[in-house]
Design a protein around this motif. Structure first.
Motif, mmCIF file in Angstrom:
data_model
loop_
_atom_site.group_PDB
_atom_site.id
_atom_site.type_symbol
_atom_site.label_atom_id
_atom_site.label_comp_id
_atom_site.label_asym_id
_atom_site.label_seq_id
_atom_site.Cartn_x
_atom_site.Cartn_y
_atom_site.Cartn_z
ATOM 1 N N VAL A 124 12.385 -12.813 -2.548
ATOM 2 C CA VAL A 124 11.633 -12.763 -3.806
ATOM 3 C C VAL A 124 10.428 -11.849 -3.593
ATOM 4 N N LEU A 125 10.254 -10.898 -4.502
ATOM 5 C CA LEU A 125 9.185 -9.909 -4.314
ATOM 6 C C LEU A 125 7.978 -10.222 -5.191
ATOM 7 N N PRO A 126 6.785 -9.876 -4.708
ATOM 8 C CA PRO A 126 5.609 -10.031 -5.565
ATOM 9 C C PRO A 126 5.644 -8.993 -6.676
ATOM 10 N N SER A 127 4.957 -9.275 -7.785
ATOM 11 C CA SER A 127 4.867 -8.285 -8.863
ATOM 12 C C SER A 127 3.592 -7.483 -8.673
ATOM 13 N N PHE A 128 3.677 -6.208 -9.033
ATOM 14 C CA PHE A 128 2.482 -5.353 -9.003
ATOM 15 C C PHE A 128 1.635 -5.641 -10.237
ATOM 16 N N PRO A 129 0.334 -5.529 -10.189
ATOM 17 C CA PRO A 129 -0.452 -5.318 -8.975
ATOM 18 C C PRO A 129 -0.632 -6.647 -8.245
ATOM 19 N N PHE A 130 -0.704 -6.575 -6.922
ATOM 20 C CA PHE A 130 -0.980 -7.800 -6.170
ATOM 21 C C PHE A 130 -2.119 -7.564 -5.182
ATOM 22 N N LEU A 131 -2.703 -8.676 -4.762
ATOM 23 C CA LEU A 131 -3.770 -8.602 -3.771
ATOM 24 C C LEU A 131 -3.147 -8.886 -2.412
ATOM 25 N N ALA A 132 -3.429 -8.038 -1.419
ATOM 26 C CA ALA A 132 -2.891 -8.272 -0.073
ATOM 27 C C ALA A 132 -4.032 -8.532 0.897
ATOM 28 N N LEU A 133 -3.935 -9.642 1.594
ATOM 29 C CA LEU A 133 -4.868 -9.899 2.700
ATOM 30 C C LEU A 133 -4.143 -9.498 3.980
ATOM 31 N N VAL A 134 -4.661 -8.461 4.646
ATOM 32 C CA VAL A 134 -4.082 -8.023 5.920
ATOM 33 C C VAL A 134 -4.977 -8.572 7.012
ATOM 34 N N VAL A 135 -4.434 -9.508 7.764
ATOM 35 C CA VAL A 135 -5.272 -10.241 8.693
ATOM 36 C C VAL A 135 -4.609 -10.209 10.080
ATOM 37 N N SER A 136 -5.206 -9.392 10.974
ATOM 38 C CA SER A 136 -4.548 -9.176 12.268
ATOM 39 C C SER A 136 -5.589 -9.121 13.375
ATOM 40 N N GLY A 137 -5.175 -8.625 14.540
ATOM 41 C CA GLY A 137 -6.102 -8.538 15.661
ATOM 42 C C GLY A 137 -7.191 -7.502 15.428
ATOM 43 N N GLY A 138 -6.873 -6.484 14.651
ATOM 44 C CA GLY A 138 -7.831 -5.404 14.440
ATOM 45 C C GLY A 138 -8.390 -5.353 13.027
ATOM 46 N N HIS A 139 -7.789 -6.077 12.083
ATOM 47 C CA HIS A 139 -8.175 -5.916 10.677
ATOM 48 C C HIS A 139 -8.269 -7.231 9.931
ATOM 49 N N THR A 140 -9.243 -7.283 9.048
ATOM 50 C CA THR A 140 -9.293 -8.352 8.050
ATOM 51 C C THR A 140 -9.694 -7.654 6.773
ATOM 52 N N ASN A 141 -8.696 -7.162 6.048
ATOM 53 C CA ASN A 141 -8.955 -6.357 4.857
ATOM 54 C C ASN A 141 -8.214 -6.945 3.671
#
Ligand code: KG4
Ligand code: ZN
Length: 338
Positions: A124-141
């Motif tokens: 199941v895919l999100p609909s545009f526009p969506f908010l993405a939280l990219v949360v990793s070892g190098g990023h929290t954006n």
């Protein structure tokens, strides 16, 4: 379209075959974490050497599991950054040589766009526009991703990334590496209200985790390292809860202000069981739809790189053999307009 994805930005050597940006035919990940764990973190020089040793077997395995040969590949997608430059160069040089040898297009992928693209492998895919939280070892954006797949930076960390907060916290507690997964496991038996850690909520959409790390350091200085596993589990659970609370609250505040309905959480820290649970609870309560990739597609992998490469290629992006590795991107340069 069959895309071979290659990812070597940090300490995972990964290759995957993905059909039409949607169907994973193989997803091979060789983690070097056993080698780096005795040093308490990734040793860049060792990582590059390990990638050189493992890239050919990993790619061969990915093709084998997909049941295809090099002649069946339509394009090669590879991480071009951000990451450790020596590590990136191994995957990138290999991908360029391969694309040249088989005469097929090459797409260089921003690792952050790769993490977001992991969600396009969902049923199941999100609909545009969506908010993405990219949360990793190098990023929290946080990013707003629209129909044209313009990826607009909304918020970023002012200091440590959430994954870094996990990793540095685990180091302070002397409980091992990689920290996120160790804290996640330990926290399952702990009480998240045992220790009161701060919830840093800077103004606007930005994040900040260095104060939380300092609070843990001060706690350990004052009380010493706990001498029993219950006390340790309580600290881990309380520390994790502070990180999770901040991620959930900030993301939902951004979603409300930007007025999106769909929220994507991705990157290595999205594998955290407490974050998955709390995000699920809070988004339901506040009427949002939540999309989180399965665990194996949260931490670094090449299927997400192939998925992102597919979207780049159909949007008309491809790269020449002069493509170079980039250790750091300005966080708002996830994808350049076509
Ligand atoms: O996306 P990723 O694999 O690599 C980077 O792009 O950085 O993320 C790695 C980060 C590390 O900081 C690791 O500790 C964290 O993700 N991580 C976790 C969990 N699994 C990995 N953090 C919290 N809980 C987890 N279960
Ligand atoms: Zn990553």
């Amino acid at each position: 379209m069959l895309i071979l994805g290659i990812e070597t930005s940090c300490d995972e050597t990964a290759a995957a075959v993905v059909r039409d940006g949607r169907v994973i035919l193989s997803n091979v990940i060789y983690s070097q974490s056993d080698i780096h764990s005795s040093y308490g973190g990734v040793v860049p020089e060792l990582a590059s050497r390990m990638h050189i040793d493992t890239i050919i077997p990993v790619v061969t395995e990915a093709l084998g599991q997909a049941g295809i040969g090099l002649e069946n590949i339509d394009a090669v997608g590879v991480t071009r950054g951000p990451g450790l430059v020596g590590s990136l160069l191994v995957g990138l040089s290999f991908a360029k040589a391969l694309a040249f040898a088989i005469g097929k297009p090459l797409a260089g992928v921003n690792h952050i766009e790769g993490h977001i693209a992991a969600i396009f492998l969902n049923e199941v895919l999100p609909s545009f526009p969506f908010l993405a939280l990219v949360v990793s070892g190098g990023h929290t954006n946080t990013y707003l991703v629209d129909e044209k797949e313009t990826i607009k930076l909304i918020g970023q960390t002012r200091d440590d990334a959430a994954g870094e907060a996990f990793d540095k916290g685990a180091k302070l507690l002397n409980i091992g590496y990689p920290g996120g997964i160790v804290i996640d496991r330990l926290a399952q038996n702990g009480n998240e209200s045992a220790v009161k850690f701060p919830r840093p909520l800077p103004e606007g959409h930005d994040f900040s985790f260095s104060g939380l790390k300092t609070a843990l350091l001060n706690y350990v200085k004052k009380n010493g390292l706990p001498d029993n596993s219950d006390a340790l589990a309580n600290i881990a659970a309380s520390y994790q809860e502070a990180i999770v609370d901040v991620l959930v609250e900030k993301t939902l505040r951004a979603a409300e202000l930007i007025a999106v309905r769909d929220i994507v959480v991705c990157g290595g820290v999205a594998a955290n069981s407490r974050l998955r649970f709390c995000m699920d609870q809070e988004t339901r309560k506040r009427g949002y739809r939540l999309f989180i990739p399965p665990l194996i597609l949260c931490t670094d992998n090449a299927a997400m790189i192939a998925a992102a490469a597919h979207r780049l290629l159909i949007a008309g992006h491809s790269n020449g053999l002069d493509l170079n590795a980039v250790s750091r991107f300005c966080p708002d340069l996830v994808r350049l307009p076509v």
